[in-house]
Design a protein around this motif. Structure first.
Motif, mmCIF file in Angstrom:
data_model
loop_
_atom_site.group_PDB
_atom_site.id
_atom_site.type_symbol
_atom_site.label_atom_id
_atom_site.label_comp_id
_atom_site.label_asym_id
_atom_site.label_seq_id
_atom_site.Cartn_x
_atom_site.Cartn_y
_atom_site.Cartn_z
ATOM 1 N N ASP A 92 0.967 -1.142 0.095
ATOM 2 C CA ASP A 92 0.076 0.144 -0.141
ATOM 3 C C ASP A 92 0.831 1.361 -0.027
ATOM 4 O O ASP A 92 0.542 2.330 -0.522
ATOM 5 C CB ASP A 92 -1.083 0.030 1.294
ATOM 6 C CG ASP A 92 -2.142 -1.089 0.964
ATOM 7 O OD1 ASP A 92 -2.191 -1.458 -0.242
ATOM 8 O OD2 ASP A 92 -2.664 -1.367 1.797
ATOM 9 N N ASN A 93 1.945 1.077 0.795
ATOM 10 C CA ASN A 93 3.095 2.229 0.690
ATOM 11 C C ASN A 93 3.574 2.625 -0.827
ATOM 12 O O ASN A 93 3.440 3.768 -1.282
ATOM 13 C CB ASN A 93 4.157 2.146 1.508
ATOM 14 C CG ASN A 93 4.109 2.796 2.906
ATOM 15 O OD1 ASN A 93 4.141 4.000 3.089
ATOM 16 N ND2 ASN A 93 3.927 1.890 3.981
ATOM 17 N N LEU B 145 0.645 4.118 -3.001
ATOM 18 C CA LEU B 145 -0.018 5.421 -2.372
ATOM 19 C C LEU B 145 -0.030 6.534 -3.510
ATOM 20 O O LEU B 145 -1.017 7.108 -3.699
ATOM 21 C CB LEU B 145 0.537 5.626 -1.243
ATOM 22 C CG LEU B 145 -0.167 6.814 -0.409
ATOM 23 C CD1 LEU B 145 -1.576 6.805 -0.293
ATOM 24 C CD2 LEU B 145 0.689 7.449 0.757
#
Ligand SMILES: Nc1ncnc2c1ncn2[C@@H]1O[C@H](COP(=O)(O)OP(=O)(O)OP(=O)(O)O)[C@@H](O)[C@H]1O
Length: 224
Positions: free
Chosen positions: A108-109, A112
């Protein structure tokens, strides 16, 4: 034939830090140009000004003197809104601190920035992380990563949305030679796809992949 306009241009940068009565002259009249298709490596001993230069070029700090242009638009001494827009449109930034969001997983990082820009691809993010040797760490959180893993996740997060310009601070600190070669392969392929990169490193191995090597010494280009 004239060469294409630089994607990033910096002229005569100065940055002085003041702590109490002490002044550190971290940058003293540094200029450079980054062009599409070029991997530029930034060398220099600890304290020579590499991180300061990258932070100024990223628009995260303002130089005390000089000018920075990103894709022909002035970045230095602009409002935070203008700088944020230029960063989002053109730059991928990987800093030593890792700049990862603690409560988001590795995957998810990395997704983003692409999500914020409307250019997210989960498959591309997974492939990038696998190429960097992080295929087993997709659901880990930043606090669970080693220093070398953190740096590679931060590099993936800087690259995943396909920026024109990569600015990276020691992406291969704390990794073995095989892993360093994987990182170099990812960066080289990205640059040869028509982008450009400025990579600060202490690694001669990584510098061996560069099209151009610049050396800082006490805030100036060495040999100037
Ligand atoms: N926020 C700050 N306040 C005061 N001095 C600073 C600050 N940041 C950096 N410096 C000083 O500026 C000089 C350049 O530091 P910089 O971090 O840019 O070097 P560097 O080449 O990136 O070093 P390293 O390879 O250890 O990361 C050093 O003398 C450092 O101590």
């Amino acid at each position: 034939m004239t060469s294409p306009a630089p994607l990033l241009q910096a002229t005569d940068l100065y940055r002085f830090y003041h702590v109490g009565d002490d002044e550190t002259r971290a940058l003293r009249g540094v200029g450079l140009e980054l062009r599409a298709g070029e991997l530029t490596v930034l060398l220099g001993s600890s304290g020579s000004g590499k991180s300061t230069l990258l932070t100024c070029l990223a628009g995260l700090d303002d130089p005390d003197g000089g000018q920075i242009q990103i894709a022909g638009t002035r970045l230095s001494r602009r409002s935070e809104g203008v700088r944020a827009r230029l960063r989002a449109e053109h730059l991928g930034i990987m800093l030593q601190s890792g700049n990862l969001i603690p409560h988001l997983s590795v995957l998810d990082n990395v997704r983003l920035t692409g999500q914020l820009l409307g250019r997210d691809s989960e498959d591309a993010a997974r492939r990038l992380l696998e190429r960097l040797g992080l295929g087993e760490r997709l659901s880990a959180f930043p606090s669970q990563l080693s220093g070398g893993e953190t740096a590679r996740v931060a590099l993936a997060a800087a690259l995943a949305h396909g920026p024109q310009i990569l600015l990276a601070d020691e992406p291969t600190a704390e990794v073995d030679a095989d892993t360093e070669d994987r990182v170099a392969a990812v960066i080289t392929e990205y640059v040869h796809a028509g982008h450009c990169a400025l990579i600060a490193t202490h690694s001669a191995r990584l510098a061996g992949h560069a099209d151009r090597v610049l050396k800082l010494k006490d805030g100036r280009w060495q040999d100037e």
